[in-house]
Every structure is written in C-alpha cells, then in structure tokens.
Scaffold this active site. Sequence first.
Site, PDB file in Angstrom:
ATOM      1  N   CYS A 114       0.814  -1.224   0.000  1.00 25.40           N
ATOM      2  CA  CYS A 114       0.000   0.000   0.000  1.00 25.40           C
ATOM      3  C   CYS A 114       0.848   1.275   0.000  1.00 25.40           C
ATOM      4  O   CYS A 114       0.327   2.361  -0.235  1.00 25.40           O
ATOM      5  CB  CYS A 114      -0.949   0.004   1.188  1.00 25.40           C
ATOM      6  SG  CYS A 114      -1.869  -1.521   1.350  1.00 25.40           S
ATOM      7  N   HIS A 242      -3.494   7.040   2.392  1.00 20.91           N
ATOM      8  CA  HIS A 242      -3.884   5.711   1.928  1.00 20.91           C
ATOM      9  C   HIS A 242      -5.233   5.385   2.564  1.00 20.91           C
ATOM     10  O   HIS A 242      -5.408   5.506   3.788  1.00 20.91           O
ATOM     11  CB  HIS A 242      -2.828   4.683   2.342  1.00 20.91           C
ATOM     12  CG  HIS A 242      -3.273   3.261   2.185  1.00 20.91           C
ATOM     13  ND1 HIS A 242      -3.945   2.822   1.070  1.00 20.91           N
ATOM     14  CD2 HIS A 242      -3.162   2.198   3.011  1.00 20.91           C
ATOM     15  CE1 HIS A 242      -4.223   1.533   1.218  1.00 20.91           C
ATOM     16  NE2 HIS A 242      -3.768   1.129   2.386  1.00 20.91           N
ATOM     17  N   ASN A 272     -10.283  -0.403   0.310  1.00 16.40           N
ATOM     18  CA  ASN A 272      -8.816  -0.352   0.334  1.00 16.40           C
ATOM     19  C   ASN A 272      -8.299  -0.958  -0.977  1.00 16.40           C
ATOM     20  O   ASN A 272      -8.467  -2.150  -1.216  1.00 16.40           O
ATOM     21  CB  ASN A 272      -8.321  -1.143   1.545  1.00 16.40           C
ATOM     22  CG  ASN A 272      -6.800  -1.183   1.647  1.00 16.40           C
ATOM     23  OD1 ASN A 272      -6.095  -0.847   0.700  1.00 16.40           O
ATOM     24  ND2 ASN A 272      -6.308  -1.604   2.794  1.00 16.40           N
TER      25      ASN A 272
HETATM   26  N1  COA Z   1     -18.464  -8.205  10.127  1.00 14.46           N
HETATM   27  C1  COA Z   1     -18.868  -8.385  11.381  1.00 14.46           C
HETATM   28  N2  COA Z   1     -18.034  -8.695  12.393  1.00 14.46           N
HETATM   29  C2  COA Z   1     -16.731  -8.803  12.085  1.00 14.46           C
HETATM   30  C3  COA Z   1     -16.243  -8.641  10.788  1.00 14.46           C
HETATM   31  C4  COA Z   1     -17.169  -8.331   9.781  1.00 14.46           C
HETATM   32  N3  COA Z   1     -16.810  -8.136   8.500  1.00 14.46           N
HETATM   33  N4  COA Z   1     -14.916  -8.826  10.798  1.00 14.46           N
HETATM   34  C5  COA Z   1     -14.556  -9.089  12.050  1.00 14.46           C
HETATM   35  N5  COA Z   1     -15.664  -9.085  12.845  1.00 14.46           N
HETATM   36  C6  COA Z   1     -15.756  -9.329  14.279  1.00 14.46           C
HETATM   37  C7  COA Z   1     -14.579 -10.112  14.821  1.00 14.46           C
HETATM   38  O1  COA Z   1     -14.799 -11.502  14.666  1.00 14.46           O
HETATM   39  C8  COA Z   1     -14.602  -9.705  16.261  1.00 14.46           C
HETATM   40  O2  COA Z   1     -15.594 -10.421  16.940  1.00 14.46           O
HETATM   41  P1  COA Z   1     -15.389 -10.906  18.452  1.00 14.46           P
HETATM   42  O3  COA Z   1     -15.233  -9.639  19.243  1.00 14.46           O
HETATM   43  O4  COA Z   1     -16.635 -11.656  18.731  1.00 14.46           O
HETATM   44  O5  COA Z   1     -14.149 -11.734  18.427  1.00 14.46           O
HETATM   45  C9  COA Z   1     -15.041  -8.235  16.212  1.00 14.46           C
HETATM   46  O6  COA Z   1     -15.680  -8.066  14.939  1.00 14.46           O
HETATM   47  C10 COA Z   1     -13.911  -7.245  16.322  1.00 14.46           C
HETATM   48  O7  COA Z   1     -12.874  -7.629  15.439  1.00 14.46           O
HETATM   49  P2  COA Z   1     -11.548  -6.817  15.333  1.00 14.46           P
HETATM   50  O8  COA Z   1     -10.648  -7.467  14.328  1.00 14.46           O
HETATM   51  O9  COA Z   1     -11.020  -6.563  16.690  1.00 14.46           O
HETATM   52  O10 COA Z   1     -12.112  -5.448  14.714  1.00 14.46           O
HETATM   53  P3  COA Z   1     -11.398  -4.068  14.548  1.00 14.46           P
HETATM   54  O11 COA Z   1     -12.125  -3.017  15.248  1.00 14.46           O
HETATM   55  O12 COA Z   1      -9.909  -4.178  14.805  1.00 14.46           O
HETATM   56  O13 COA Z   1     -11.592  -3.795  12.989  1.00 14.46           O
HETATM   57  C11 COA Z   1     -10.278  -3.869  10.977  1.00 14.46           C
HETATM   58  C12 COA Z   1     -11.028  -4.677  12.038  1.00 14.46           C
HETATM   59  C13 COA Z   1      -9.632  -4.834  10.001  1.00 14.46           C
HETATM   60  C14 COA Z   1     -11.293  -2.999  10.247  1.00 14.46           C
HETATM   61  C15 COA Z   1      -9.211  -2.968  11.644  1.00 14.46           C
HETATM   62  O14 COA Z   1      -8.456  -3.737  12.551  1.00 14.46           O
HETATM   63  C16 COA Z   1      -8.277  -2.336  10.665  1.00 14.46           C
HETATM   64  O15 COA Z   1      -8.663  -1.495   9.889  1.00 14.46           O
HETATM   65  N6  COA Z   1      -6.975  -2.651  10.740  1.00 14.46           N
HETATM   66  C17 COA Z   1      -5.994  -2.042   9.883  1.00 14.46           C
HETATM   67  C18 COA Z   1      -6.143  -2.471   8.464  1.00 14.46           C
HETATM   68  C19 COA Z   1      -5.194  -1.697   7.600  1.00 14.46           C
HETATM   69  O16 COA Z   1      -4.929  -0.551   7.825  1.00 14.46           O
HETATM   70  N7  COA Z   1      -4.640  -2.292   6.592  1.00 14.46           N
HETATM   71  C20 COA Z   1      -3.716  -1.509   5.796  1.00 14.46           C
HETATM   72  C21 COA Z   1      -2.828  -2.281   5.086  1.00 14.46           C
HETATM   73  S1  COA Z   1      -3.640  -3.147   3.776  1.00 14.46           S
END
Ligand code: COA
Length: 316
Positions: A114, A242, A272
């Site tokens: 990215c 980004h 993304n």
């Molecule tokens: N729909 C519903 N629930 C979902 C889900 C979805 N699509 N994806 C994950 N969950 C659930 C998980 O299973 C978890 O459930 P639990 O609490 O029962 O275990 C809960 O939601 C929280 O998951 P978590 O991974 O902690 O969520 P988050 O707040 O960290 O958000 C991202 C997830 C990926 C959006 C976030 O971590 C993120 O943006 N990270 C950075 C990504 C990034 O910048 N990438 C750049 C490089 S490519």
Amino acid sequence: MNGLKLVSTGSAMPERVLTNEDLTKMVETNDEWITTRTGIHTRHICSQEESHTQLCLAASRQALARSGIAPEEIGVCLVATFTGDHLNPATACVLQKELGLPEDTVCFDLNAACSGFVYALHTAQCLLSAAPRKFGLILGAEVLSRVTDYTDRSTCVLFGDGAAAAVVEWNAEYPSIHAVLGCRGNTEVLYTPGVNTSSPSYIHMEGQPVFRFAVETVPRCISQVLEQAGLTAEDVDHFVFHQANQRIIDLAMRKLHLPSEKCTGNIAHTGNTSAASVPLLLDELVSTGALCSGQRALCVGFGAGLTWGGALLQLK
Ligand code: COA
C-alpha cells in the site's frame, strides 16, 4: 531542488460495484459493522473479463491525454502493484509496448504494497534525474479481488480493485518531493503467500496490530516530510492518505490537528485498493478541481512489508 511536479492524472475502475449489502450474502457481516469500523460502503471488483493490464492501460491513456505529453516523451514507467496479471513480464513492460513508449524507457513494477505509489514517486524522482527524457508515467494498480478470500469476513469487506496513473515531470528547478520511506520487516501480521505455497494466495491480515502500526507510523511520517521540506501543515493544501480505514485517518488528523477539509477521502466508494489508493484519490482531487495548479498534496501510504512512505507533490 531537483524535484518532481504532478502534470496530470487518470484512473480506471472495474464496472462491477460490490456493496456491503452484497457482502452480507457471502459472509456473516452487516452494513453497520463495515461502515462504522472502516467507513467503506462500496468497492469495485473486476469481472473475469477485466484485467489488471486493461485498467492500467485505460488509466495511463487518460493521464497521458490530459497531460498533452506524447508517449515518446516518457523516460520512466513504474507500476506499483503486487497483483499484476503475470509474475513477468512486469505490467510496466506491457505498457511500454501498448502505449508505444520508447525502448530505452526504464520500465518495471515495484512492490511496496500500500506504500507502493509513494515509493514509486521517490524512485521516479531519482531515475528521472538521470534519464534522457524528463517525464515519468507512474501507476498504482491492484486487482485485490484475485487475492481476497471471500469466505473470510475480517478481510473481504475491506478490499477493492482499481488503477490510477500520474504523469510527473522532473526538473532541476522543482522542489524535491522530500520522500520519507520506511520498512519494518514482518511476515506475520500482513502478507500474501506467493507461488511456492500449497495454500491459495489470499491476503492474510491481523487487523489490530496493523491498525496500531498505522496509527503510530502515519502521523510521524507526515511530520518528518514536513520537517524535511521546512514546511508546516498550513503550507499543505491536501493530505492524501492511503484509504485503508477511516478511523486510522481520523486518528492521524486529530493527532496532527489537521482540518478535515484538507483530508478528503474516497474510501466510502473504493475500499482499500492498496497501491492504487493514493493515486486514485489524487485523481479524484485533480479531476474535481479540488487540487489546483500550484497546490501541494502530501501523500502518505502504509501497509504490508510493513512499509510506510510520505511525499509532497505539487500540481504543475
Ligand atoms: N463483520 C462483522 N463482524 C466482524 C467482521 C465483519 N466483517 N470482521 C470481524 N468481525 C468481528 C470479529 O470476529 C470480532 O468479533 P469478536 O469480538 O466476537 O471476536 C469483532 O468483529 C472485532 O474484530 P476486530 O478485528 O477486533 O475489529 P477491529 O475493530 O480491529 O476492525 C479492521 C477490524 C480490520 C477494520 C481494523 O483492525 C483495521 O482497519 N486494521 C488495519 C487495516 C489496515 O490498515 N490495513 C492496511 C494495510 S492493507
């Protein structure tokens, strides 16, 4: 001095739009979760008939047409990507042929995930200073749908496809882009297996460590670019983040006290798109007239590697 200016941009998106509602039929998720956790509403996805190369060609042709620069004037062609149609030849080499770029044009693909477009800007600045022709064609392009596991709700809601191109010009009198690039090698929290594995080559991401990495790195990178350029945030007209997660952008804006009107995003309708993300947003800002001639955009990317990169780009 010895720098680049942005001459023009172009972009191409696949026709198909995948909505959050569509995703609820594929995995256990819902619009509210996706919207509040990421800011994404829709993303574009390639059909089997569409290709990475087609998107790159369309984006390049648009950027070249808008620039008034002939293909014969291009000295460097770089494509930031990790999802080209082939491992080789590089997409940039296919563009050389299809666009009719001179055979002594430096053409290669670059993988910094990215951060790729910002890495490519810096690479172009270095290469163009020594090239016989001073215009560069720089792309960020991804078909992430080919490496997305549509049974994994934690990643499949995030990614989209698209391509964007920029024509840049090097001149000894232009200000440097003051690139700040970095890497913290990590094969655990964000990776896509290659051809030598038996498992399918899908993006694997542990969201939370990547989120923490981004929140730590992005504001620092912006501050370092500004410091290197001897500027403050007031001197910058647009911050081109980004588009990975709206919450990451909001946190960075808050930490650096950046006004929201300088941080326009497009994640809601692109998702993304990895290396395509920064140039797609640049293209949107230029084509809507939001980024005007003489204005400065500070571009910042972060992602797999783990890598990060920031650079200042002025529109000619
Ligand atoms: N729909 C519903 N629930 C979902 C889900 C979805 N699509 N994806 C994950 N969950 C659930 C998980 O299973 C978890 O459930 P639990 O609490 O029962 O275990 C809960 O939601 C929280 O998951 P978590 O991974 O902690 O969520 P988050 O707040 O960290 O958000 C991202 C997830 C990926 C959006 C976030 O971590 C993120 O943006 N990270 C950075 C990504 C990034 O910048 N990438 C750049 C490089 S490519």
